[in-house]
Design an enzyme around this catalytic site. Structure first.
Site, PDB file in Angstrom:
ATOM      1  CG  ASP A  37      -2.209   0.749   1.068  1.00 52.70           C
ATOM      2  OD1 ASP A  37      -2.155   1.981   0.879  1.00 52.70           O
ATOM      3  OD2 ASP A  37      -3.276   0.123   1.064  1.00 52.70           O
ATOM      4  CE1 TYR A 156     -13.353   3.460  -8.535  1.00 57.58           C
ATOM      5  CE2 TYR A 156     -15.618   3.015  -9.199  1.00 57.58           C
ATOM      6  CZ  TYR A 156     -14.511   2.690  -8.448  1.00 57.58           C
ATOM      7  OH  TYR A 156     -14.535   1.593  -7.609  1.00 57.58           O
ATOM      8  CE  LYS A 160     -12.145   0.387  -9.862  1.00 57.96           C
ATOM      9  NZ  LYS A 160     -11.085  -0.456  -9.278  1.00 57.96           N
ATOM     10  CB  THR A 191     -14.182   0.720   2.132  1.00 55.21           C
ATOM     11  OG1 THR A 191     -14.421   1.561   0.989  1.00 55.21           O
ATOM     12  CG2 THR A 191     -14.607  -0.695   1.815  1.00 55.21           C
TER      13      THR A 191
HETATM   14  P1  NAP Z   1     -10.058   2.233   0.207  1.00 52.86           P
HETATM   15  O1  NAP Z   1     -10.906   2.044   1.419  1.00 52.86           O
HETATM   16  O2  NAP Z   1      -9.784   3.622  -0.242  1.00 52.86           O
HETATM   17  O3  NAP Z   1      -8.701   1.432   0.342  1.00 52.86           O
HETATM   18  C1  NAP Z   1      -7.813   1.409  -0.760  1.00 52.86           C
HETATM   19  C2  NAP Z   1      -6.392   1.392  -0.299  1.00 52.86           C
HETATM   20  O4  NAP Z   1      -5.582   1.560  -1.480  1.00 52.86           O
HETATM   21  C3  NAP Z   1      -6.033   2.528   0.642  1.00 52.86           C
HETATM   22  O5  NAP Z   1      -5.182   2.070   1.663  1.00 52.86           O
HETATM   23  C4  NAP Z   1      -5.315   3.498  -0.285  1.00 52.86           C
HETATM   24  O6  NAP Z   1      -4.394   4.344   0.385  1.00 52.86           O
HETATM   25  C5  NAP Z   1      -4.606   2.554  -1.202  1.00 52.86           C
HETATM   26  N1  NAP Z   1      -4.121   3.200  -2.407  1.00 52.86           N
HETATM   27  C6  NAP Z   1      -4.594   4.301  -3.050  1.00 52.86           C
HETATM   28  N2  NAP Z   1      -3.828   4.609  -4.100  1.00 52.86           N
HETATM   29  C7  NAP Z   1      -2.832   3.682  -4.133  1.00 52.86           C
HETATM   30  C8  NAP Z   1      -1.719   3.474  -4.979  1.00 52.86           C
HETATM   31  N3  NAP Z   1      -1.439   4.293  -6.002  1.00 52.86           N
HETATM   32  N4  NAP Z   1      -0.914   2.428  -4.744  1.00 52.86           N
HETATM   33  C9  NAP Z   1      -1.169   1.595  -3.700  1.00 52.86           C
HETATM   34  N5  NAP Z   1      -2.185   1.761  -2.859  1.00 52.86           N
HETATM   35  C10 NAP Z   1      -3.026   2.786  -3.073  1.00 52.86           C
HETATM   36  O7  NAP Z   1     -10.765   1.481  -1.042  1.00 52.86           O
HETATM   37  P2  NAP Z   1     -11.804   0.260  -1.066  1.00 52.86           P
HETATM   38  O8  NAP Z   1     -13.175   0.808  -1.006  1.00 52.86           O
HETATM   39  O9  NAP Z   1     -11.378  -0.793  -0.129  1.00 52.86           O
HETATM   40  O10 NAP Z   1     -11.602  -0.198  -2.572  1.00 52.86           O
HETATM   41  C11 NAP Z   1     -10.676  -1.195  -2.948  1.00 52.86           C
HETATM   42  C12 NAP Z   1     -10.904  -1.523  -4.408  1.00 52.86           C
HETATM   43  O11 NAP Z   1     -12.247  -1.950  -4.618  1.00 52.86           O
HETATM   44  C13 NAP Z   1     -10.700  -0.326  -5.347  1.00 52.86           C
HETATM   45  O12 NAP Z   1     -10.119  -0.746  -6.546  1.00 52.86           O
HETATM   46  C14 NAP Z   1     -12.120   0.151  -5.598  1.00 52.86           C
HETATM   47  O13 NAP Z   1     -12.244   0.839  -6.798  1.00 52.86           O
HETATM   48  C15 NAP Z   1     -12.861  -1.169  -5.624  1.00 52.86           C
HETATM   49  N6  NAP Z   1     -14.281  -1.050  -5.336  1.00 52.86           N
HETATM   50  C16 NAP Z   1     -14.720  -0.533  -4.174  1.00 52.86           C
HETATM   51  C17 NAP Z   1     -16.083  -0.412  -3.952  1.00 52.86           C
HETATM   52  C18 NAP Z   1     -16.636   0.150  -2.682  1.00 52.86           C
HETATM   53  O14 NAP Z   1     -17.850   0.395  -2.630  1.00 52.86           O
HETATM   54  N7  NAP Z   1     -15.832   0.338  -1.637  1.00 52.86           N
HETATM   55  C19 NAP Z   1     -16.991  -0.819  -4.924  1.00 52.86           C
HETATM   56  C20 NAP Z   1     -16.502  -1.340  -6.115  1.00 52.86           C
HETATM   57  C21 NAP Z   1     -15.137  -1.456  -6.323  1.00 52.86           C
HETATM   58  P3  NAP Z   1      -4.865   5.842   0.797  1.00 52.86           P
HETATM   59  O15 NAP Z   1      -5.998   5.654   1.770  1.00 52.86           O
HETATM   60  O16 NAP Z   1      -3.641   6.447   1.364  1.00 52.86           O
HETATM   61  O17 NAP Z   1      -5.334   6.480  -0.477  1.00 52.86           O
END
Ligand code: NAP
Length: 256
Positions: A37, A156, A160, A191
């Site tokens: 991360d 976004y 995706k 999240t």
């Molecule tokens: P999150 O809570 O923001 O966690 C993502 C993590 O990735 C954070 O620790 C973030 O660090 C880190 N990150 C950001 N930019 C990065 C980079 N360039 N290199 C390495 N790490 C990086 O996100 P999440 O909701 O768990 O989502 C995870 C994945 O699922 C994403 O691809 C998202 O698009 C996908 N997704 C999520 C949802 C949803 O509803 N949550 C739905 C569909 C898809 P920082 O916090 O420092 O930025």
């Protein structure tokens, strides 16, 4: 039974949210987990948590949009852990929520850099290790926003959708190498990413959440573990005949 016993898993964006849940579950099911991360403190915390539960994990700082960081961390993971068997391309950002004509080139490229280039770079630098060991499973985190539009977050959506098709194409390229590539399409999962969108919304966090809940036929948004179980299935040999597929875990959002 440990479902991924002895396998080495790299999870990007593993410090928080869905990535964190995937790290904990993969470790619980017997994998050695490389938590990666840019949120170093939170990432270290996840590895400590795994170790306290009797699992095996180490943290690496990896900005997935930076090829040097990806390349050197993946080499170091493979040499310390012995291989890379599972890659969870999970790191992703939402980017700005503006209509398309108001997005700057820089804002567009930032989302592309993490969500698309990041998946490309991590795939590129894990494939040689998977080829060497004769097998692999790559799990790309797309979204319901990679399947249908929602009239928001244009960049976004674009990223995706790209991840969905990159997964299918890589599935074909690497099928002969016994490397499987699949995408996961979560509905809204509560999240830090979604909390951030809620905090930025004009209606406030509570109303935003209620509105999100109502968009899922099952009546509520999901939890990180709902997605982590999908990751575990695709990571394990239970899914050995599954490649190029899209696993939708969305409380019925896209069934409508
Ligand atoms: P999150 O809570 O923001 O966690 C993502 C993590 O990735 C954070 O620790 C973030 O660090 C880190 N990150 C950001 N930019 C990065 C980079 N360039 N290199 C390495 N790490 C990086 O996100 P999440 O909701 O768990 O989502 C995870 C994945 O699922 C994403 O691809 C998202 O698009 C996908 N997704 C999520 C949802 C949803 O509803 N949550 C739905 C569909 C898809 P920082 O916090 O420092 O930025």
């Amino acid at each position: 039974m440990k479902r991924v016993k002895g396998k080495v898993a790299v999870v990007t964006g593993g410090a928080l949210g869905i990535g964190r849940a995937a790290c904990l579950l993969l470790a619980r099911e017997g994998a050695k987990v490389a938590v990666t991360d840019i949120a170093d403190e939170e990432g270290e915390k996840v590895t400590e948590e795994i170790k306290e539960l009797g699992g095996f994990a180490k943290y690496w700082h990896v900005d997935t949009s930076n090829e040097d960081e990806v390349s050197s961390a993946f080499s170091s993971i493979a040499s310390e852990f012995g291989s890379i068997d599972i890659l969870v391309n999970n790191a992703g950002i939402a980017g700005v929520n503006k209509p398309t004509h108001e997005i700057s080139e820089e804002e567009w490229e930032k989302v592309m850099g993490v969500n698309v280039k990041g998946v490309f770079l991590c795939t590129k630098h894990s494939i040689p290790f998977m080829k060497e060991s004769g097998a692999g499973s790559i799990i790309n985190m797309s979204s319901i926003y990679g399947l249908v539009g929602a009239a928001d977050l244009p960049a976004y959506h674009a990223t995706k959708g790209a991840v969905r098709l990159m997964s299918k194409n890589d599935a074909l390229i690497y099928a002969k190498d016994n490397i499987r590539v699949n995408s996961i399409h979560p509905g809204f999962i509560w999240t830090p990413l979604v909390e951030g969108l809620a905090k930025d919304s004009p209606e406030g966090v509570e109303a935003f959440r209620e509105q999100l809940d109502s968009r899922h036929p099952i009546g509520h948004v999901g939890e990180p573990d709902d997605i982590a179980y999908g990751v575990l299935y695709l990571a394990s040999d239970e899914s050995k005949f599954v490649t190029g597929s899209e696993l939708i875990i969305d409380g019925g959002y896209t069934a409508q």
